[in-house]
Design a protein around this motif. Structure first.
Motif, PDB file in Angstrom:
ATOM      1  N   PRO A 189       0.799  -1.234   0.000  1.00  0.00           N
ATOM      2  CA  PRO A 189       0.000   0.000   0.000  1.00  0.00           C
ATOM      3  C   PRO A 189       0.828   1.278   0.000  1.00  0.00           C
ATOM      4  N   GLU A 190       1.998   1.257   0.636  1.00  0.00           N
ATOM      5  CA  GLU A 190       2.821   2.466   0.655  1.00  0.00           C
ATOM      6  C   GLU A 190       3.422   2.784  -0.715  1.00  0.00           C
ATOM      7  N   TYR A 191       3.393   1.800  -1.630  1.00  0.00           N
ATOM      8  CA  TYR A 191       3.915   1.998  -2.983  1.00  0.00           C
ATOM      9  C   TYR A 191       2.815   1.928  -4.042  1.00  0.00           C
ATOM     10  N   GLY A 192       1.570   1.781  -3.601  1.00  0.00           N
ATOM     11  CA  GLY A 192       0.438   1.839  -4.522  1.00  0.00           C
ATOM     12  C   GLY A 192       0.300   0.686  -5.485  1.00  0.00           C
ATOM     13  N   PHE A 193       0.695  -0.526  -5.061  1.00  0.00           N
ATOM     14  CA  PHE A 193       0.503  -1.660  -5.960  1.00  0.00           C
ATOM     15  C   PHE A 193       0.277  -2.943  -5.178  1.00  0.00           C
ATOM     16  N   ARG A 194      -0.167  -3.955  -5.929  1.00  0.00           N
ATOM     17  CA  ARG A 194      -0.304  -5.292  -5.380  1.00  0.00           C
ATOM     18  C   ARG A 194       0.162  -6.295  -6.426  1.00  0.00           C
ATOM     19  N   GLN A 195       0.497  -7.506  -5.961  1.00  0.00           N
ATOM     20  CA  GLN A 195       1.110  -8.523  -6.813  1.00  0.00           C
ATOM     21  C   GLN A 195       0.450  -9.872  -6.530  1.00  0.00           C
ATOM     22  N   TYR A 196       0.210 -10.632  -7.608  1.00  0.00           N
ATOM     23  CA  TYR A 196      -0.394 -11.959  -7.486  1.00  0.00           C
ATOM     24  C   TYR A 196       0.455 -12.940  -8.280  1.00  0.00           C
ATOM     25  N   PHE A 197       1.048 -13.911  -7.599  1.00  0.00           N
ATOM     26  CA  PHE A 197       1.868 -14.891  -8.296  1.00  0.00           C
ATOM     27  C   PHE A 197       0.992 -15.960  -8.927  1.00  0.00           C
ATOM     28  N   LEU A 198       1.090 -16.075 -10.248  1.00  0.00           N
ATOM     29  CA  LEU A 198       0.361 -17.092 -11.000  1.00  0.00           C
ATOM     30  C   LEU A 198       1.129 -18.407 -11.019  1.00  0.00           C
ATOM     31  N   TRP A 199       2.481 -18.296 -10.964  1.00  0.00           N
ATOM     32  CA  TRP A 199       3.333 -19.479 -11.027  1.00  0.00           C
ATOM     33  C   TRP A 199       4.693 -19.124 -10.445  1.00  0.00           C
ATOM     34  N   ARG A 200       5.268 -20.081  -9.733  1.00  0.00           N
ATOM     35  CA  ARG A 200       6.626 -19.927  -9.203  1.00  0.00           C
ATOM     36  C   ARG A 200       7.362 -21.257  -9.318  1.00  0.00           C
ATOM     37  N   ASN A 201       8.637 -21.171  -9.641  1.00  0.00           N
ATOM     38  CA  ASN A 201       9.502 -22.343  -9.637  1.00  0.00           C
ATOM     39  C   ASN A 201      10.358 -22.245  -8.378  1.00  0.00           C
ATOM     40  N   GLU A 202      10.071 -23.078  -7.400  1.00  0.00           N
ATOM     41  CA  GLU A 202      10.767 -23.014  -6.113  1.00  0.00           C
ATOM     42  C   GLU A 202      12.254 -23.330  -6.245  1.00  0.00           C
ATOM     43  N   LYS A 203      12.630 -24.105  -7.253  1.00  0.00           N
ATOM     44  CA  LYS A 203      14.037 -24.480  -7.421  1.00  0.00           C
ATOM     45  C   LYS A 203      14.870 -23.366  -8.026  1.00  0.00           C
ATOM     46  N   THR A 204      14.300 -22.605  -8.971  1.00  0.00           N
ATOM     47  CA  THR A 204      15.093 -21.594  -9.683  1.00  0.00           C
ATOM     48  C   THR A 204      14.771 -20.161  -9.283  1.00  0.00           C
ATOM     49  N   GLY A 205      13.618 -19.936  -8.654  1.00  0.00           N
ATOM     50  CA  GLY A 205      13.186 -18.572  -8.326  1.00  0.00           C
ATOM     51  C   GLY A 205      12.435 -17.897  -9.459  1.00  0.00           C
ATOM     52  N   ALA A 206      12.312 -18.564 -10.606  1.00  0.00           N
ATOM     53  CA  ALA A 206      11.560 -17.994 -11.731  1.00  0.00           C
ATOM     54  C   ALA A 206      10.094 -17.838 -11.333  1.00  0.00           C
ATOM     55  N   SER A 207       9.413 -16.843 -11.936  1.00  0.00           N
ATOM     56  CA  SER A 207       8.012 -16.617 -11.575  1.00  0.00           C
ATOM     57  C   SER A 207       7.279 -15.855 -12.662  1.00  0.00           C
ATOM     58  N   ILE A 208       5.949 -15.927 -12.572  1.00  0.00           N
ATOM     59  CA  ILE A 208       5.055 -15.127 -13.406  1.00  0.00           C
ATOM     60  C   ILE A 208       4.013 -14.542 -12.459  1.00  0.00           C
ATOM     61  N   ALA A 209       3.812 -13.223 -12.536  1.00  0.00           N
ATOM     62  CA  ALA A 209       2.886 -12.567 -11.612  1.00  0.00           C
ATOM     63  C   ALA A 209       2.083 -11.490 -12.323  1.00  0.00           C
ATOM     64  N   LEU A 210       0.924 -11.203 -11.763  1.00  0.00           N
ATOM     65  CA  LEU A 210       0.145 -10.023 -12.145  1.00  0.00           C
ATOM     66  C   LEU A 210       0.529  -8.896 -11.205  1.00  0.00           C
ATOM     67  N   LEU A 211       0.664  -7.704 -11.740  1.00  0.00           N
ATOM     68  CA  LEU A 211       0.897  -6.501 -10.940  1.00  0.00           C
ATOM     69  C   LEU A 211      -0.225  -5.526 -11.240  1.00  0.00           C
TER      70      LEU A 211
END
Length: 138
Positions: free
Chosen positions: A24-46
């Motif tokens: 909230p202090e930065y005016g955004f939110r994030q939703y992770f659609l997919w994450r690879n726990e082994k590599t740290g790769a991800s896809i998210a909505l902002l």
């Protein structure tokens, strides 16, 4: 007959409100659609509110890709502006930012590895959750 598959399908109505990470202090939110726990790769909505953004120049521990679904999102130092239909790529270790949402924005963000080497000021221990280089599971 139901077939077993590794494919993932998430419809907008499937998004769980409690799974949004709020900044909230930065005016955004994030939703992770997919994450690879082994590599740290991800896809998210902002989703950014007008005037929201990342307040500092920073870099990432992997390549960053963004696709703007709606709105106008600006990298203020470089004057690069994403509008609906714009694709953005920022290579690993390249400093960029700060950013500001000129209008309400919705973006898809992809990382091909861990997000950061160390936690930036706009993250908390809860929001950074496993996205630092070296935190991935082997």
């Amino acid at each position: 007959m139901t077939l077993e598959t590794l494919e993932i399908l998430i419809n907008q109505e499937d998004l769980i409100s409690e799974n949004w990470l709020n900044f909230p202090e930065y005016g955004f939110r994030q939703y992770f659609l997919w994450r690879n726990e082994k590599t740290g790769a991800s896809i998210a909505l902002l989703e950014y509110e007008p005037g929201g953004g990342i307040p500092i120049k920073h870099s990432h521990a992997s390549n960053q890709f963004m696709y703007c679904l709606d709105g106008e999102y600006e990298y203020t130092d470089s004057k690069i502006t994403l509008n609906a239909g714009s694709f953005y790529m920022n290579p690993k270790d390249h400093p960029h930012g700060p950013t500001v949402a000129r209008t309400k924005c919705r973006l898809v963000e992809v990382y091909d590895g861990p997000h950061y080497y160390e936690k930036p000021s706009f993250h908390t221990d809860e929001t950074i959750g496993g996205f630092l280089d070296g935190q991935q599971k082997s």
